[in-house]
Design a protein around this motif. Sequence first.
Motif: not given
Lengths: 440, 168
Positions: A112-113, A116, A118-120, A150, A153-155, A159, A369-370, B41, B44-47, B50, B126, B137, B141
């Motif tokens: 990936e590095k 360039k 992205d596995h996601e 989704d 991808a956390k979207t 939740k 953020e976490r 890299k 998508f996170h809470f805000y 991220y 997006f 969206k 989200v």
Amino acid sequence: MAYKDEQLNEEKVFKDPVHRYVHVKDRVIWDLIATPEFQRLRRIKQLGTTNLTFHGAEHSRFNHSLGVYEIVQRIIYNFQDRPHWNNEERLLCLCAALLHDLGHGPFSHSFEKVFKLDHEHFTQQIILGETFVNKILERVSPGFAQKVSDVIAKTYEDKLVVSLISSQIDADRMDYLQRDAYFTGVSYGHFDMERILRVMRPIDDQVVIKSSGMHAVEDYIMSRYQMYWQVYFHPVTRSAEVILSKILHRAKHLFENNYTFKLEPAHFISFFKEDVDLADYLKLDEAIVSYYFQAWQEEDDPVLQDLCERFMNRRLFKYIEFNPNQQMNEWMELYRLFQDAGIDPEYYLVVDSSSDLPYDFYRPGEEEERLPIHLLMPNNELKELSRHSEIVESISGKKRTDHKLYFPADILHRMSDENPVKKRIFELLYGQGERIKNVD
Amino acid sequence: MLTNHAKLMQFFAVAKEVTGRKKLQKMIYILQKCHVPFEEKYQFHFYGPYSEELTLRMEELCNLGFVAEEKEDKSNYYQYNYKITGDGLAFLNQFALDMPDMEKQVELLQAKSSRFLELVSTMLYFDDLSKTEAAEKIHIVKPKQNYTADEINEAWTFIDSLQKNPSH
């Protein structure tokens, strides 16, 4: 009966060294496991080059994906009939758990590095593109593949569903910590998962932990901390990663400079051009990469040949501790000395940095953020874990970083002792009051 | 050596000071989407978007003394502010770094709140969706943020203005 509700005539089980058994009853899950895209994960190691340090670490992304699926299945079993849990989401959760790592390629971190990637992004493409996996998901219901994508991808809007697979205490981490501990043979990664599963509760859009289970969670957080520094950031593994990255850089450089390879790197060409489509991506697994590395030992280019020989035969770089702030001048001098000695510092003098954040917290008003781990107190209040646990408090938000300088000590030793360049290199490397670390 | 660290230091050399971790995260993401070659890299996170890599790299820069982190007590919460240090500038000066000029874009970003940059970065996340789909969206989200139609329109205008001032 609708495809989404179809059950196998007889439950299938996979014998698993971590969870004892992985149980499959849903036809959809059974069909997904049988797809070429999922079977490909058998040929991608979970821990990349770690097997050069811990020889048992040969387990694959396939093992881990089944493990995450099994844990989510057990969580859902415990959640059934609890308030806040919508059992209509069951199959979606199971599919997302099973497929969450589908886009991982060989030696993901280095690939990936260097290229360039992205596995996601590839996970999304496999789920949404023209693949066997997509056909199965769309058979469940039109738009189901997008939902699975989704969640991963956390979207996704729910939740709670996302948090089962991606949060600070999720099925993904619970599986990889135990599995990696088992296969590396270390004793640090173990914690009482059964206890954690029993005290997990769905509340609104998150999973919380009954306060009586706090000590099991403390153990889990400490396991994670130990595994990162004892296994994932092991300096010998990092030496192998450094060499692997440099092989990929060298091969790309040669390709861009019209070098004629004895073995045409057909599988790598779209990677070198940074224009990788899904079909090319799926063709490359670790068996193919190893084949090229084996063959490139016969190449005329001395750097590519040497780096591949090092990787295949575990002739790794040595290292010293390095502080880029205090030792910038030494590094620049070393860089010039390596050039004078005819050793290309771009490939043979490498600073590698590792950092980790074991547990981070978010408190209302703060800007992290976490999402935190919340404890459900006997009076039904929620309390952030590090406010209640002194053990977790002591490592919360504490980040640790580590810089090392890697180089091929064997090449330096082969230089004449009379050579002033060698003398100066050794003064700089040995003169820090520390001996060069063996990676044997 | 440490090229990605140096790129961030170059950003701080331009930005002078960044107030807040969330704002920093969104600024780097938005600049990435404007083709400034940061390599952290994002997920998508809470805000919104991220980068764990950026968080950890910032910690490394602080530990090395190249960037100074200041914790500011805002009475009901703490805000973290970042500035490049003298050591950071000295390190950067020894580095032959080929970065585009991002001064105008950084200036535009600095003038906005972290809440607004959260919206902009989410819309850019997006960017494969149509404007209508992206707005839908965002409400899915980020239901708790209650972004208004005016804010979303302002964000589209802002994205246009960023793209009219490309990095050179």
